[in-house]
Write a protein that holds these residues in place. Structure first.
Motif, PDB file in Angstrom:
ATOM      1  N   ILE A 100       0.835  -1.198   0.000  1.00 11.47           N
ATOM      2  CA  ILE A 100       0.000   0.000   0.000  1.00 11.47           C
ATOM      3  C   ILE A 100       0.873   1.252   0.000  1.00 11.47           C
ATOM      4  O   ILE A 100       0.651   2.167  -0.779  1.00 11.47           O
ATOM      5  N   CYS A 115       0.376   7.209   6.564  1.00  6.93           N
ATOM      6  CA  CYS A 115      -1.063   6.902   6.533  1.00  6.93           C
ATOM      7  C   CYS A 115      -1.903   8.178   6.472  1.00  6.93           C
ATOM      8  O   CYS A 115      -2.919   8.224   5.774  1.00  6.93           O
ATOM      9  N   THR A 144      -8.719   3.076  10.022  1.00  2.00           N
ATOM     10  CA  THR A 144      -9.927   2.325  10.346  1.00  2.00           C
ATOM     11  C   THR A 144     -11.070   3.280  10.628  1.00  2.00           C
ATOM     12  O   THR A 144     -10.851   4.403  11.100  1.00  2.00           O
ATOM     13  N   GLU A 168      -1.068  -4.985   2.970  1.00  3.36           N
ATOM     14  CA  GLU A 168      -2.201  -5.681   3.562  1.00  3.36           C
ATOM     15  C   GLU A 168      -1.703  -6.914   4.309  1.00  3.36           C
ATOM     16  O   GLU A 168      -0.775  -7.586   3.857  1.00  3.36           O
ATOM     17  N   GLY A 218      -2.385   1.862  10.124  1.00  2.05           N
ATOM     18  CA  GLY A 218      -3.292   2.062   9.001  1.00  2.05           C
ATOM     19  C   GLY A 218      -4.474   2.912   9.388  1.00  2.05           C
ATOM     20  O   GLY A 218      -4.422   3.668  10.366  1.00  2.05           O
ATOM     21  N   PHE A 245      -9.473  -0.109   3.089  1.00  2.00           N
ATOM     22  CA  PHE A 245      -8.323   0.156   3.957  1.00  2.00           C
ATOM     23  C   PHE A 245      -8.558  -0.520   5.296  1.00  2.00           C
ATOM     24  O   PHE A 245      -9.650  -1.021   5.575  1.00  2.00           O
ATOM     25  N   LEU A 277      -7.396   9.057  -0.541  1.00  2.00           N
ATOM     26  CA  LEU A 277      -8.806   8.888  -0.184  1.00  2.00           C
ATOM     27  C   LEU A 277      -9.568  10.208  -0.145  1.00  2.00           C
ATOM     28  O   LEU A 277     -10.781  10.203   0.043  1.00  2.00           O
ATOM     29  N   TYR A 337     -10.412  -4.432   4.582  1.00  2.00           N
ATOM     30  CA  TYR A 337      -9.831  -4.231   3.250  1.00  2.00           C
ATOM     31  C   TYR A 337     -10.913  -4.376   2.183  1.00  2.00           C
ATOM     32  O   TYR A 337     -10.971  -3.586   1.242  1.00  2.00           O
ATOM     33  N   TYR A 387      -1.717   9.378   2.947  1.00  3.41           N
ATOM     34  CA  TYR A 387      -2.532   8.483   2.116  1.00  3.41           C
ATOM     35  C   TYR A 387      -4.015   8.856   2.250  1.00  3.41           C
ATOM     36  O   TYR A 387      -4.737   8.934   1.254  1.00  3.41           O
ATOM     37  N   ALA A 388      -4.449   9.090   3.483  1.00  7.57           N
ATOM     38  CA  ALA A 388      -5.855   9.457   3.713  1.00  7.57           C
ATOM     39  C   ALA A 388      -6.216  10.751   2.997  1.00  7.57           C
ATOM     40  O   ALA A 388      -7.293  10.864   2.404  1.00  7.57           O
ATOM     41  N   TRP A 438      -2.599  -2.057   8.376  1.00  7.85           N
ATOM     42  CA  TRP A 438      -1.700  -2.758   7.473  1.00  7.85           C
ATOM     43  C   TRP A 438      -0.476  -3.262   8.231  1.00  7.85           C
ATOM     44  O   TRP A 438      -0.070  -2.685   9.237  1.00  7.85           O
TER      45      TRP A 438
END
Length: 173
Positions: free
Chosen positions: A3, A112, A80, A13, A78, A60, A120, A55, A115-116, A63
């Motif tokens: 990821i 992370c 959640t 993952e 990761g 997500f 996302l 996942y 990434y968010a 990880w």
């Protein structure tokens, strides 16, 4: 499936093969002090299956954090979905004790967060941390987060105060 990658870490993952490495964390009373108990074998399997479900359902979850130098799983970090007065996305992290205080948690947590925001397109991420977990609070603060609230969580028959830290995505004007 990979990821994220940082200078020292790969976040991927988890798979069913990660059961033994998860036990090193989730069954260590010192690592699990904020949870007030270490996990049984069944609880570890449930935890792992919950990540696999996340996942598939959310795209997500937590990880595996793998040290590039040794290819060893040293922790998990990761995103959640959680409740903190309302639904939020949390940056969570948990590492084997021998890897504490070496910068791995903040390295993974920052990745992370980015990434968010970047992948996302989230506008805010949280870290929900027990009020006695100062090391995790320091990671959240170093990740640009501020305390946004306090809530009592009920876990294993205990009332556990938690702080909600969050950071908002910077928007270019």
């Amino acid at each position: 499936m990979k990821i994220l990658e940082t200078p020292r870490l790969i976040l991927r993952e988890m798979t069913l093969d990660d059961d033994t490495d998860l036990c090193k964390m989730l069954q260590d009373p010192e690592v699990m002090y904020a949870y007030a108990h270490s996990f049984s074998d069944e609880e570890v399997r449930t935890w792992l299956n919950n990540q696999l479900r996340r996942y598939n359902e959310d795209g997500f979850g937590l990880w595996a954090v793998v040290l590039k130098e040794t290819n060893e799983m040293i922790g998990q970090c990761g995103l959640t979905r959680q409740e903190f007065f309302e639904p939020v996305v949390e940056v969570g992290y948990l590492f084997q004790k021998q890897y504490w205080h070496q910068g791995y948690a903040i390295e993974a947590a920052e990745a992370c967060k980015h990434y968010a925001f970047e992948q996302l397109a989230l506008n805010e991420v949280w870290s929900i941390i027990r009020d006695t977990n100062y090391a995790s609070m320091n990671v959240a603060i170093r990740n640009g987060m501020l305390v946004r609230g306090r809530k009592i969580k009920h876990y294993y028959g205990l009332d556990m105060p938690h702080y909600g830290f969050s950071v908002k995505r910077e928007v270019d004007l």
